[in-house]
Design a protein around this motif. Sequence first.
Motif, PDB file in Angstrom:
ATOM      1  N   LEU A 350       0.829  -1.202   0.000  1.00 53.90           N
ATOM      2  CA  LEU A 350       0.000   0.000   0.000  1.00 53.90           C
ATOM      3  C   LEU A 350       0.866   1.256   0.000  1.00 53.90           C
ATOM      4  CD1 LEU A 350      -2.823  -1.044   2.500  1.00 53.90           C
ATOM      5  CD2 LEU A 350      -2.849  -1.081  -0.006  1.00 53.90           C
ATOM      6  N   ALA A 351       2.032   1.187   0.642  1.00 54.46           N
ATOM      7  CA  ALA A 351       2.956   2.318   0.598  1.00 54.46           C
ATOM      8  C   ALA A 351       3.454   2.545  -0.827  1.00 54.46           C
ATOM      9  CB  ALA A 351       4.135   2.070   1.539  1.00 54.46           C
ATOM     10  N   VAL A 352       3.698   1.460  -1.549  1.00 53.33           N
ATOM     11  CA  VAL A 352       4.115   1.588  -2.950  1.00 53.33           C
ATOM     12  C   VAL A 352       2.991   2.213  -3.775  1.00 53.33           C
ATOM     13  CG1 VAL A 352       4.812   0.318  -5.011  1.00 53.33           C
ATOM     14  CG2 VAL A 352       5.733  -0.323  -2.776  1.00 53.33           C
ATOM     15  N   LEU A 353       1.757   1.825  -3.497  1.00 55.48           N
ATOM     16  CA  LEU A 353       0.625   2.459  -4.176  1.00 55.48           C
ATOM     17  C   LEU A 353       0.625   3.964  -3.930  1.00 55.48           C
ATOM     18  CD1 LEU A 353      -2.076   2.073  -5.759  1.00 55.48           C
ATOM     19  CD2 LEU A 353      -3.195   1.935  -3.528  1.00 55.48           C
ATOM     20  N   GLY A 354       0.964   4.353  -2.694  1.00 54.35           N
ATOM     21  CA  GLY A 354       1.053   5.773  -2.390  1.00 54.35           C
ATOM     22  C   GLY A 354       2.105   6.481  -3.210  1.00 54.35           C
ATOM     23  N   LEU A 355       3.223   5.825  -3.471  1.00 53.23           N
ATOM     24  CA  LEU A 355       4.254   6.418  -4.327  1.00 53.23           C
ATOM     25  C   LEU A 355       3.751   6.572  -5.757  1.00 53.23           C
ATOM     26  CD1 LEU A 355       7.636   4.743  -3.295  1.00 53.23           C
ATOM     27  CD2 LEU A 355       6.936   7.116  -2.952  1.00 53.23           C
ATOM     28  N   LEU A 356       3.023   5.599  -6.255  1.00 49.52           N
ATOM     29  CA  LEU A 356       2.524   5.658  -7.628  1.00 49.52           C
ATOM     30  C   LEU A 356       1.487   6.755  -7.821  1.00 49.52           C
ATOM     31  CD1 LEU A 356       3.877   2.762  -7.816  1.00 49.52           C
ATOM     32  CD2 LEU A 356       2.007   2.184  -9.357  1.00 49.52           C
ATOM     33  N   THR A 357       0.677   7.004  -6.798  1.00 46.25           N
ATOM     34  CA  THR A 357      -0.416   7.961  -6.957  1.00 46.25           C
ATOM     35  C   THR A 357      -0.053   9.369  -6.508  1.00 46.25           C
ATOM     36  OG1 THR A 357      -1.291   7.256  -4.809  1.00 46.25           O
ATOM     37  CG2 THR A 357      -2.193   6.192  -6.778  1.00 46.25           C
ATOM     38  N   GLY A 358       0.830   9.501  -5.529  1.00 50.54           N
ATOM     39  CA  GLY A 358       1.320  10.811  -5.146  1.00 50.54           C
ATOM     40  C   GLY A 358       0.535  11.497  -4.042  1.00 50.54           C
ATOM     41  N   PRO A 359       1.073  12.605  -3.503  1.00 50.46           N
ATOM     42  CA  PRO A 359       0.444  13.301  -2.365  1.00 50.46           C
ATOM     43  C   PRO A 359      -0.873  13.976  -2.717  1.00 50.46           C
ATOM     44  CG  PRO A 359       2.321  14.550  -3.192  1.00 50.46           C
ATOM     45  CD  PRO A 359       2.356  13.226  -3.890  1.00 50.46           C
ATOM     46  N   ALA A 360      -1.060  14.373  -3.969  1.00 45.63           N
ATOM     47  CA  ALA A 360      -2.319  15.027  -4.350  1.00 45.63           C
ATOM     48  C   ALA A 360      -3.500  14.090  -4.174  1.00 45.63           C
ATOM     49  CB  ALA A 360      -2.235  15.506  -5.801  1.00 45.63           C
ATOM     50  N   VAL A 361      -3.287  12.815  -4.457  1.00 45.18           N
ATOM     51  CA  VAL A 361      -4.357  11.836  -4.279  1.00 45.18           C
ATOM     52  C   VAL A 361      -4.629  11.628  -2.788  1.00 45.18           C
ATOM     53  CG1 VAL A 361      -5.024   9.440  -4.658  1.00 45.18           C
ATOM     54  CG2 VAL A 361      -3.907  10.727  -6.484  1.00 45.18           C
ATOM     55  N   ALA A 362      -3.570  11.542  -1.992  1.00 44.34           N
ATOM     56  CA  ALA A 362      -3.757  11.409  -0.543  1.00 44.34           C
ATOM     57  C   ALA A 362      -4.569  12.576   0.006  1.00 44.34           C
ATOM     58  CB  ALA A 362      -2.399  11.325   0.147  1.00 44.34           C
ATOM     59  N   HIS A 363      -4.264  13.785  -0.454  1.00 42.12           N
ATOM     60  CA  HIS A 363      -4.982  14.972   0.000  1.00 42.12           C
ATOM     61  C   HIS A 363      -6.447  14.944  -0.415  1.00 42.12           C
ATOM     62  CE1 HIS A 363      -6.153  19.297   0.018  1.00 42.12           C
ATOM     63  NE2 HIS A 363      -5.415  19.308   1.110  1.00 42.12           N
ATOM     64  N   ALA A 364      -6.728  14.346  -1.567  1.00 38.00           N
ATOM     65  CA  ALA A 364      -8.092  14.342  -2.097  1.00 38.00           C
ATOM     66  C   ALA A 364      -8.954  13.211  -1.541  1.00 38.00           C
ATOM     67  CB  ALA A 364      -8.051  14.250  -3.620  1.00 38.00           C
ATOM     68  N   LEU A 365      -8.335  12.152  -1.001  1.00 41.07           N
ATOM     69  CA  LEU A 365      -9.114  10.973  -0.610  1.00 41.07           C
ATOM     70  C   LEU A 365     -10.171  11.254   0.472  1.00 41.07           C
ATOM     71  CD1 LEU A 365      -6.609   7.978  -0.711  1.00 41.07           C
ATOM     72  CD2 LEU A 365      -8.536   8.463  -2.231  1.00 41.07           C
ATOM     73  N   PRO A 366      -9.878  12.037   1.538  1.00 42.20           N
ATOM     74  CA  PRO A 366     -10.950  12.313   2.503  1.00 42.20           C
ATOM     75  C   PRO A 366     -12.144  13.007   1.860  1.00 42.20           C
ATOM     76  CG  PRO A 366      -8.817  12.878   3.437  1.00 42.20           C
ATOM     77  CD  PRO A 366      -8.585  12.592   1.982  1.00 42.20           C
ATOM     78  N   ARG A 367     -11.860  13.939   0.980  1.00 44.93           N
ATOM     79  CA  ARG A 367     -12.946  14.634   0.288  1.00 44.93           C
ATOM     80  C   ARG A 367     -13.714  13.684  -0.623  1.00 44.93           C
ATOM     81  NH1 ARG A 367     -12.051  20.465  -2.563  1.00 44.93           N
ATOM     82  NH2 ARG A 367     -14.231  20.920  -3.091  1.00 44.93           N
ATOM     83  N   ALA A 368     -12.991  12.786  -1.304  1.00 44.52           N
ATOM     84  CA  ALA A 368     -13.660  11.807  -2.161  1.00 44.52           C
ATOM     85  C   ALA A 368     -14.558  10.897  -1.337  1.00 44.52           C
ATOM     86  CB  ALA A 368     -12.616  10.992  -2.921  1.00 44.52           C
ATOM     87  N   ALA A 369     -14.054  10.445  -0.184  1.00 47.36           N
ATOM     88  CA  ALA A 369     -14.860   9.589   0.680  1.00 47.36           C
ATOM     89  C   ALA A 369     -16.089  10.334   1.195  1.00 47.36           C
ATOM     90  CB  ALA A 369     -14.009   9.089   1.851  1.00 47.36           C
ATOM     91  N   GLY A 370     -15.903  11.600   1.575  1.00 51.34           N
ATOM     92  CA  GLY A 370     -17.031  12.394   2.036  1.00 51.34           C
ATOM     93  C   GLY A 370     -18.062  12.623   0.949  1.00 51.34           C
ATOM     94  N   THR A 371     -17.592  12.808  -0.274  1.00 52.76           N
ATOM     95  CA  THR A 371     -18.503  12.984  -1.409  1.00 52.76           C
ATOM     96  C   THR A 371     -19.329  11.733  -1.644  1.00 52.76           C
ATOM     97  OG1 THR A 371     -16.941  14.529  -2.442  1.00 52.76           O
ATOM     98  CG2 THR A 371     -18.599  13.544  -3.870  1.00 52.76           C
ATOM     99  N   LEU A 372     -18.694  10.571  -1.548  1.00 53.16           N
ATOM    100  CA  LEU A 372     -19.423   9.316  -1.717  1.00 53.16           C
ATOM    101  C   LEU A 372     -20.441   9.115  -0.588  1.00 53.16           C
ATOM    102  CD1 LEU A 372     -16.736   6.754  -2.953  1.00 53.16           C
ATOM    103  CD2 LEU A 372     -18.714   7.620  -4.205  1.00 53.16           C
ATOM    104  N   TRP A 373     -20.050   9.458   0.627  1.00 50.95           N
ATOM    105  CA  TRP A 373     -20.968   9.313   1.755  1.00 50.95           C
ATOM    106  C   TRP A 373     -22.196  10.221   1.576  1.00 50.95           C
ATOM    107  CZ3 TRP A 373     -22.458   6.326   5.476  1.00 50.95           C
ATOM    108  CH2 TRP A 373     -23.173   6.834   6.556  1.00 50.95           C
ATOM    109  N   HIS A 374     -21.949  11.453   1.137  1.00 47.13           N
ATOM    110  CA  HIS A 374     -23.060  12.385   0.893  1.00 47.13           C
ATOM    111  C   HIS A 374     -23.949  11.870  -0.239  1.00 47.13           C
ATOM    112  CE1 HIS A 374     -25.186  16.211   0.631  1.00 47.13           C
ATOM    113  NE2 HIS A 374     -25.000  16.180  -0.679  1.00 47.13           N
ATOM    114  N   ALA A 375     -23.326  11.310  -1.282  1.00 52.27           N
ATOM    115  CA  ALA A 375     -24.107  10.778  -2.401  1.00 52.27           C
ATOM    116  C   ALA A 375     -24.980   9.610  -1.959  1.00 52.27           C
ATOM    117  CB  ALA A 375     -23.170  10.349  -3.525  1.00 52.27           C
ATOM    118  N   ALA A 376     -24.440   8.759  -1.095  1.00 53.17           N
ATOM    119  CA  ALA A 376     -25.222   7.621  -0.607  1.00 53.17           C
ATOM    120  C   ALA A 376     -26.403   8.085   0.242  1.00 53.17           C
ATOM    121  CB  ALA A 376     -24.319   6.691   0.201  1.00 53.17           C
TER     122      ALA A 376
END
Length: 455
Positions: A350-376
């Motif tokens: 999973l750490a290697v996945l983090g290297l492949l995707t980068g810090p911008a994705v890490a920063h966006a993931l809480p917002r993405a999860a919140g967006t999905l929760w709101h959509a549900a």
Amino acid sequence: MTVTDARTRPDTAGTDARRWSRPGWIAVAVWAAGIAAVFAAGWHLRRAGVETEDLLPPLHARLRDRPLTWRLAPAVLVAALPWAAARLRWWTLMPLAWAGAALWAVALAASDGWDALAGPLNAPTEYPAGLAQVRPDPLEWLRTFTERLGGYTTHVRGHPPLPTLALWALEKAGLPGTGWAAAFIIASGTSAVVAIAVTLRCAAGERAARAAVPFLVLAPLALWIATAMDAFFLAVGAWGTALLAVAARRDRRPVPAVAAAVAGGLLLGSLPYLSYGLLPLFAVPLAVLLVMRPRPLVLAGIGAGLAVVPAAFTLLGFWWPDGVRATLDTYLISRGSAQRTYTYFLFGDLAVLGLLTGPAVAHALPRAAGTLWHAARTRTLPPAAVVALTAGAALLGVFVLDLSGVTKGEVERIWVPFAAWLVAAAAVRGAPPRGWLAAQAATALAVQALVLSAW
């Protein structure tokens, strides 16, 4: 759920940036600390004689004797290109995005010299080394593939026969040698930027797709586009999904829609014959279909396309379940992944996945999860939620493989077909801030400067 069209309604998930700022920065801190902890644990385990299969666990790589400096200058210049994407027309943006992604991957790899582009494919463990056994009689090779598996090169016996047959077909088309193979892999792998953008445009609207393009072009996973065969796997899965999305659009006429559905199904049906580990990637096209709800005729076309490759391989003598069992047997008795520690690589991968995707994705993931929760909760799907859903589907596929234990180590290439979809999650914030694009580019440049990879 109701899909909200980005052309007619605002993206409500993109109007409260301050709300997600703090969780985003916490996620980036966890991203950085997690990667550092995994490398520190890998160093300790290697010194203790536990993890000796890799020089720099969890990567199948080693630290450079001297970090790269001025040789990365062309890559730094290329990294400035995607910032102009918002000003271009869509059909101008797409070929330029493809070219930009290719330039980015080539510039990073060429910092080790031009020979580095085809160098990974010249290894005796790679697919081209196994072509000599295919050339005399490809049909006989396919019929006896499973029973003779132990005599093939590492990558040939670790995968179904289709990747090797693809390179054999390239050779028969008059493009022999690892140089042409490298060009084919880079060109196809970087074209996935266009395929993912087309998918997002169909499912979430052009605004969301445009926001994703710069992040897709500058994704750190470009380090393993040149030259791992998994970049070709990425392209097949991405274009298969894009064709499904095109076919599922309600404004398409029946005949073109069905044709696109059959073609998309054909590509997706080939995924299990490219790599046994690509089955979880089907979560992404499934998510797209759930969002777009295609007509029954389109679904029938998809089903017909999906059946073609399995039927052809079965009729020609390769039974997929036998291939899985034979590959697993050779995997268990070989060195490499089977010798690695499950617990360490459960987190290390999973750490290697983090290297492949980068810090911008890490920063966006809480917002993405919140967006999905709101959509549900509201039973609506704004564009940001559609982007988050496709990224979440890819992440689900990664979790399945990671928990299975068959992907212990060397995942910097294995994650490529999944990570590209996860990178699109960086677009949930809307227009890409230059700082996050710079952070993505800096991540790739830092890894390339410090780490010498086998791919």
